[in-house]
Design an enzyme around this catalytic site. Structure first.
Site, short mmCIF file in Angstrom:
data_model
loop_
_atom_site.label_atom_id
_atom_site.label_comp_id
_atom_site.label_asym_id
_atom_site.label_seq_id
_atom_site.Cartn_x
_atom_site.Cartn_y
_atom_site.Cartn_z
N HIS A 75 31.41 31.90 44.06
CA HIS A 75 30.59 32.63 42.93
C HIS A 75 29.56 33.38 43.36
O HIS A 75 28.39 33.47 42.73
CB HIS A 75 29.93 31.26 42.11
CG HIS A 75 31.20 30.18 41.71
ND1 HIS A 75 32.23 30.60 41.15
CD2 HIS A 75 31.30 28.99 42.22
CE1 HIS A 75 32.97 29.44 41.01
NE2 HIS A 75 32.40 28.42 41.78
N CYS A 76 29.49 34.23 44.33
CA CYS A 76 28.89 35.54 44.66
C CYS A 76 27.51 34.84 45.42
O CYS A 76 26.55 35.63 45.34
CB CYS A 76 28.53 36.35 43.58
SG CYS A 76 30.00 37.02 42.88
#
Length: 239
Positions: free
Chosen positions: A197-198
């Site tokens: 998720h980055c």
């Protein structure tokens, strides 16, 4: 700084942070993409210098976004790109820019995206941000409570589900997150996102490989939340 985290749904005390920033003579930009579709926001009350957000996070078209810039900050900024629609006059040696926001909008705009974005904003305002927030908290509570007797499921973020907005990000101690997400999709018709998720550094610092993130919104129902919990129960029996 991010207003609401896409990792766990927690909102930062952004007004207080803005104040500290200004006390130290710094301009303050808020990434509001994860927050603006979930709660009522007043940029004047926040007193931020910039507030950026995305259309696809609030039921609008993808590839479309907007940024609020405080007037005194806009006057100091020069555009990254100049061209048609940004210049009042020019010579071979110089040019005079139009005032903001025109000086930041070179060339043809995504007019279809702008119209769609505007309609999405109207729709959300009609639904009501308090209604959106209340429904998200209710659904998150159902799912979080349903996970309590699943000891191998670990939720990322605070134990209090009301602090996590519409985000339920979790991992299984033995089963791969990508496998869980794929089974949810193919077997139970539930869309989630698996991965880091980055925020790879956050996962690496805690020795967590990855996780499954479920995001609920006001259009989801209590029965869907219960179905999600039951689907997870069935999937982890395969571990």
């Amino acid at each position: 700084m991010v207003f609401t985290s896409n990792l766990d749904g927690v909102s930062n005390p952004i007004k207080e942070i803005t104040k500290i920033s200004h006390q130290n003579d710094s301009l303050f930009l808020i990434d509001g993409a994860q927050a603006i579709g979930h709660q009522k926001i007043d940029v004047r009350d926040l007193d931020c210098d910039f507030f950026a957000f995305s259309g696809h996070k609030m039921l609008g078209p993808s590839g479309m976004g907007a940024v609020y810039i405080k007037k005194k900050s806009a006057e100091k900024l020069r555009p990254l790109i100049v061209g048609g629609g940004t210049v009042e006059d020019s010579t071979y040696e110089s040019h005079k820019l139009l005032e903001a926001p025109l000086k930041f909008e070179a060339g043809l705009q995504d007019y279809a995206g702008i119209i769609g974005f505007g309609e999405a904003v109207k729709y959300l305002k009609n639904v009501g941000f308090e209604n959106i927030k209340s429904q998200e908290q209710k659904l998150n509570r159902i799912i979080s409570e349903g996970f309590k007797d699943l000891p191998q499921i670990k939720i990322i973020g605070p134990a209090n589900s009301e602090l996590r907005s519409g985000i339920i990000n979790f991992y299984h101690q033995k089963m791969a997150s990508h496998e869980i997400s794929l089974l949810l999709d193919k077997t139970y018709n539930i869309m989630t996102r698996s991965g880091r998720h980055c925020v790879h550094s956050w996962y690496n610092s805690r020795n967590i490989n990855d996780s499954v993130r479920a995001s609920v919104y006001f259009y989801n129902t209590e029965s869907e939340a219960e179905y999600f919990v039951e689907s997870i129960r069935k999937i982890i029996k395969l571990a």
